[in-house]
Design a protein around this motif. Structure first.
Motif, PDB file in Angstrom:
ATOM      1  N   HIS A 194       4.193  22.117 -36.398  1.00 61.17           N
ATOM      2  CA  HIS A 194       4.633  23.401 -36.942  1.00 61.17           C
ATOM      3  C   HIS A 194       5.943  23.251 -37.706  1.00 61.17           C
ATOM      4  N   LEU A 195       6.883  22.474 -37.161  1.00 62.60           N
ATOM      5  CA  LEU A 195       8.170  22.302 -37.836  1.00 62.60           C
ATOM      6  C   LEU A 195       8.020  21.573 -39.161  1.00 62.60           C
ATOM      7  N   ARG A 196       7.110  20.602 -39.248  1.00 64.23           N
ATOM      8  CA  ARG A 196       6.882  19.934 -40.525  1.00 64.23           C
ATOM      9  C   ARG A 196       6.414  20.939 -41.577  1.00 64.23           C
ATOM     10  N   PHE A 197       5.518  21.825 -41.173  1.00 65.28           N
ATOM     11  CA  PHE A 197       5.040  22.861 -42.087  1.00 65.28           C
ATOM     12  C   PHE A 197       6.168  23.807 -42.478  1.00 65.28           C
ATOM     13  N   ARG A 198       6.968  24.233 -41.498  1.00 65.26           N
ATOM     14  CA  ARG A 198       8.061  25.177 -41.768  1.00 65.26           C
ATOM     15  C   ARG A 198       9.095  24.565 -42.706  1.00 65.26           C
ATOM     16  N   ARG A 199       9.428  23.300 -42.469  1.00 64.32           N
ATOM     17  CA  ARG A 199      10.422  22.658 -43.329  1.00 64.32           C
ATOM     18  C   ARG A 199       9.917  22.528 -44.763  1.00 64.32           C
ATOM     19  N   ALA A 200       8.637  22.183 -44.918  1.00 63.59           N
ATOM     20  CA  ALA A 200       8.074  22.079 -46.267  1.00 63.59           C
ATOM     21  C   ALA A 200       8.099  23.440 -46.966  1.00 63.59           C
ATOM     22  N   HIS A 201       7.760  24.470 -46.222  1.00 58.83           N
ATOM     23  CA  HIS A 201       7.778  25.829 -46.763  1.00 58.83           C
ATOM     24  C   HIS A 201       9.193  26.222 -47.202  1.00 58.83           C
ATOM     25  N   CYS A 202      10.169  25.989 -46.345  1.00 57.15           N
ATOM     26  CA  CYS A 202      11.548  26.362 -46.645  1.00 57.15           C
ATOM     27  C   CYS A 202      12.113  25.530 -47.785  1.00 57.15           C
ATOM     28  N   ARG A 203      11.736  24.250 -47.834  1.00 59.16           N
ATOM     29  CA  ARG A 203      12.282  23.364 -48.872  1.00 59.16           C
ATOM     30  C   ARG A 203      11.855  23.826 -50.270  1.00 59.16           C
ATOM     31  N   VAL A 204      10.601  24.226 -50.408  1.00 57.54           N
ATOM     32  CA  VAL A 204      10.120  24.706 -51.706  1.00 57.54           C
ATOM     33  C   VAL A 204      10.899  25.939 -52.138  1.00 57.54           C
ATOM     34  N   ARG A 205      11.138  26.851 -51.223  1.00 61.37           N
ATOM     35  CA  ARG A 205      11.853  28.071 -51.563  1.00 61.37           C
ATOM     36  C   ARG A 205      13.335  27.802 -51.815  1.00 61.37           C
ATOM     37  N   ARG A 206      13.894  26.871 -51.101  1.00 64.31           N
ATOM     38  CA  ARG A 206      15.293  26.505 -51.340  1.00 64.31           C
ATOM     39  C   ARG A 206      15.450  25.931 -52.745  1.00 64.31           C
ATOM     40  N   GLU A 207      14.540  25.047 -53.144  1.00 67.36           N
ATOM     41  CA  GLU A 207      14.616  24.467 -54.482  1.00 67.36           C
ATOM     42  C   GLU A 207      14.454  25.536 -55.559  1.00 67.36           C
ATOM     43  N   CYS A 208      13.581  26.499 -55.299  1.00 68.65           N
ATOM     44  CA  CYS A 208      13.402  27.595 -56.247  1.00 68.65           C
ATOM     45  C   CYS A 208      14.685  28.417 -56.359  1.00 68.65           C
ATOM     46  N   LEU A 209      15.348  28.662 -55.228  1.00 72.49           N
ATOM     47  CA  LEU A 209      16.597  29.405 -55.249  1.00 72.49           C
ATOM     48  C   LEU A 209      17.655  28.647 -56.040  1.00 72.49           C
ATOM     49  N   GLU A 210      17.782  27.345 -55.810  1.00 70.86           N
ATOM     50  CA  GLU A 210      18.783  26.555 -56.514  1.00 70.86           C
ATOM     51  C   GLU A 210      18.563  26.606 -58.024  1.00 70.86           C
ATOM     52  N   GLN A 211      17.311  26.472 -58.443  1.00 75.91           N
ATOM     53  CA  GLN A 211      16.991  26.535 -59.865  1.00 75.91           C
ATOM     54  C   GLN A 211      17.329  27.913 -60.441  1.00 75.91           C
ATOM     55  N   SER A 212      17.012  28.952 -59.675  1.00 80.22           N
ATOM     56  CA  SER A 212      17.240  30.321 -60.157  1.00 80.22           C
ATOM     57  C   SER A 212      18.728  30.636 -60.263  1.00 80.22           C
ATOM     58  N   VAL A 213      19.516  30.155 -59.312  1.00 80.06           N
ATOM     59  CA  VAL A 213      20.962  30.389 -59.372  1.00 80.06           C
ATOM     60  C   VAL A 213      21.552  29.710 -60.605  1.00 80.06           C
ATOM     61  N   ARG A 214      21.125  28.478 -60.858  1.00 79.01           N
ATOM     62  CA  ARG A 214      21.631  27.772 -62.047  1.00 79.01           C
ATOM     63  C   ARG A 214      21.255  28.523 -63.330  1.00 79.01           C
ATOM     64  N   ARG A 215      20.077  29.117 -63.334  1.00 78.26           N
ATOM     65  CA  ARG A 215      19.580  29.759 -64.552  1.00 78.26           C
ATOM     66  C   ARG A 215      20.159  31.155 -64.771  1.00 78.26           C
ATOM     67  N   PHE A 216      20.245  31.935 -63.704  1.00 80.38           N
ATOM     68  CA  PHE A 216      20.549  33.355 -63.865  1.00 80.38           C
ATOM     69  C   PHE A 216      21.974  33.760 -63.454  1.00 80.38           C
ATOM     70  N   LEU A 217      22.681  32.884 -62.736  1.00 82.60           N
ATOM     71  CA  LEU A 217      24.031  33.219 -62.290  1.00 82.60           C
ATOM     72  C   LEU A 217      25.017  32.168 -62.800  1.00 82.60           C
ATOM     73  N   PRO A 218      25.356  32.198 -64.070  1.00 82.29           N
ATOM     74  CA  PRO A 218      26.268  31.190 -64.632  1.00 82.29           C
ATOM     75  C   PRO A 218      27.620  31.221 -63.939  1.00 82.29           C
ATOM     76  N   GLY A 219      28.084  30.030 -63.592  1.00 85.79           N
ATOM     77  CA  GLY A 219      29.375  29.915 -62.913  1.00 85.79           C
ATOM     78  C   GLY A 219      29.283  29.950 -61.411  1.00 85.79           C
ATOM     79  N   ALA A 220      28.145  30.398 -60.868  1.00 89.63           N
ATOM     80  CA  ALA A 220      27.957  30.409 -59.411  1.00 89.63           C
ATOM     81  C   ALA A 220      27.358  29.084 -58.959  1.00 89.63           C
TER      82      ALA A 220
END
Length: 472
Positions: free
Chosen positions: A358-384
């Motif tokens: 279960h934890l392997r699945f949860r970590r994979a799920h969270c990792r994908v969303r974390r990477e999406c957040l990082e990309q979105s912050v770089r794109r939409f929140l300049p300077g943050a």
């Protein structure tokens, strides 16, 4: 049940019997004793209970239905009207009723879809099939022996915790554990406890309510400032070394050694809150538990709230031998242990390997969303920028130093994005740099990009002086 205790009538009263019954029921509903949806007895049964004719009850029910206090549904009998539901009240871990929004980016929002329903059911069934009559008696105050053995094994291999089954205590979540520890510390003459600044603001409030005075100690990019901690003169500290809440920084090796040295030199206690230790998302190895360096001075605490669900109210402590007896005495005065069937089911979940899967699945799920957040912050929140280690269910987004955090949070809400600002977690909010604390696992991956896009639009609408240019 019989209802004459709640609905009593007097034949000596000048008030008609129908009015007495009607008034009693209305009063119990208004007082909150009879809750919305509560099923009332049939008119025949209530008449028998209170010793009146059935027609008296039928008339009383009819009046209350007409007034909206009761409702009669074919096949379901007479019930207290659902529309009388009282407004929900805020709980200890919430700031009140959240407005309806499209994107809820608060931390700690449970993701029901991530719960391992099938594996939990299988583990519960196996636990029931193998349960002995003695297992259904009151459990040992520190927890079922089988679970304590499995937890000692799991914490050793997954966290490097140095403990034995006899030094593991099963608790109903970390809040209960913290309350027990504060009581024990207070009994030994400790009236203050150091806390990271920033930290969870509700945890700071909780510490005050259980009778200790929280002493804020600053956190920087290496974790808690141990020199500042030593200067306070406190004899206990609560820390989140693996993934500091809320900044996400990991306590550096030099600070870990300094913290342990301080505890040993002063005879102080360290409470290690490993609140999201199962969800380390970095590609490198997860840091071992701080407890490993000084098992005689560090109390290690963990919980299933982030890895499974907060509704389980399930956690554990690895306790130094010197504190164990005092903790057990304190616990025995408050309750008689945690739900034993849940303990046995979780032991089976650990033993079978279901939990690891279960934890392997949860970590994979969270990792994908974390990477999406990082990309979105770089794109939409300049300077943050996001600081700290990639782990858990939230990220700390540090904003440019001139950004008006309050205005940004308000404008985001206008665009249907609910996100907390970082200053609420600081002991002195007016001195804190602006930031956002973003929970990213309870919304779809596409929703993360959409939500941060709306945050970016809200950011762009701030006055020029409030946008800033670069992070502090």
């Amino acid at each position: 049940m019989t209802w004459h205790a709640l609905i009593d009538v007097s034949r000596e009263s000048e008030e008609p019997l129908t009015a007495q019954i009607e008034g009693r029921i209305r009063g119990e509903i208004s007082a909150g004793v009879l809750h919305p949806g509560t099923r009332l007895p049939s008119s025949r049964q209530l008449a028998e209970d209170v010793g009146v004719s059935r027609s008296v009850v039928v008339e009383a029910y009819g009046r209350l239905i007409a007034e909206g206090y009761l409702e009669a549904v074919q096949g379901s009998g007479t019930r207290v009207a659902e529309h009388l539901t009282a407004p929900a009240r805020p709980t200890l871990l919430d700031d009140g009723l959240a407005p309806p929004v499209r994107w809820d980016l608060r931390t700690g929002t449970p993701q029901v879809a991530g719960f391992p329903h099938r594996e939990w059911l299988a583990s519960y069934q196996r636990a029931l099939q193998s349960v002995d009559p003695g297992d259904l008696d009151y459990p040992p105050v520190s927890g079922a022996e089988g679970l304590r053995e499995e937890l000692a094994r799991y914490l050793g291999r997954a966290r490097g915790v140095l403990t034995t089954p006899g030094q593991v205590m099963v608790v109903s979540g970390f809040a209960q554990a913290l309350g027990l520890l504060c009581t024990v510390l207070s009994g030994s003459g400790i009236d203050r406890i150091a806390m990271e600044d920033p930290c969870h603001h509700r945890q700071r409030q909780f510490i005050r309510e259980v009778g200790l005075r929280p002493v804020p100690v600053p956190v920087d990019d290496e974790g808690i400032d141990v020199e500042a901690l030593a200067a306070t003169g406190v004899r206990a500290v609560l820390v989140t070394p693996a993934h500091q809440f809320p900044t996400g920084v990991t306590l550096s090796p030099s600070r870990r050694e300094a913290l342990v040295r301080w505890a040993r030199d002063t005879g102080a206690w360290v409470i290690e809150d490993d609140y999201d230790g199962d969800l380390w998302l970095e590609r490198g190895a997860r840091p071992l538990a701080l407890q490993r360096l000084a098992p005689e001075r560090v109390v290690y605490g963990g919980t299933a709230s982030k890895s499974l669900a907060p509704g389980l109210r399930f956690g554990w402590l690895a306790v130094p031998a010197r504190l164990l007896a005092a903790l057990e005495r304190t616990r025995s005065r408050r309750d008689l242990g945690s739900d034993v069937l849940t303990q046995l089911a979780f032991a089976e979940l650990l033993r079978s390997g279901y939990f690891d899967r279960h934890l392997r699945f949860r970590r994979a799920h969270c990792r994908v969303r974390r990477e999406c957040l990082e990309q979105s912050v770089r794109r939409f929140l300049p300077g943050a920028r996001i600081i700290g280690s990639a782990a858990g269910l939230h990220a700390y987004v540090r904003l440019p130093h001139r950004v008006d955090e309050t205005a940004l949070v308000g404008r985001a809400l206008e665009r249907s994005v609910l996100v907390p600002g970082g200053r609420r977690y600081h002991a002195r909010p007016e001195r804190a740099a602006p930031a956002l604390v973003v929970g990213y696992t309870a919304v779809p991956r596409t929703g993360i990009a959409e939500a941060v896009s709306e945050l970016g639009a809200a950011y762009a609408r701030l006055p020029a002086a409030g946008r800033g240019e670069r992070c502090a």
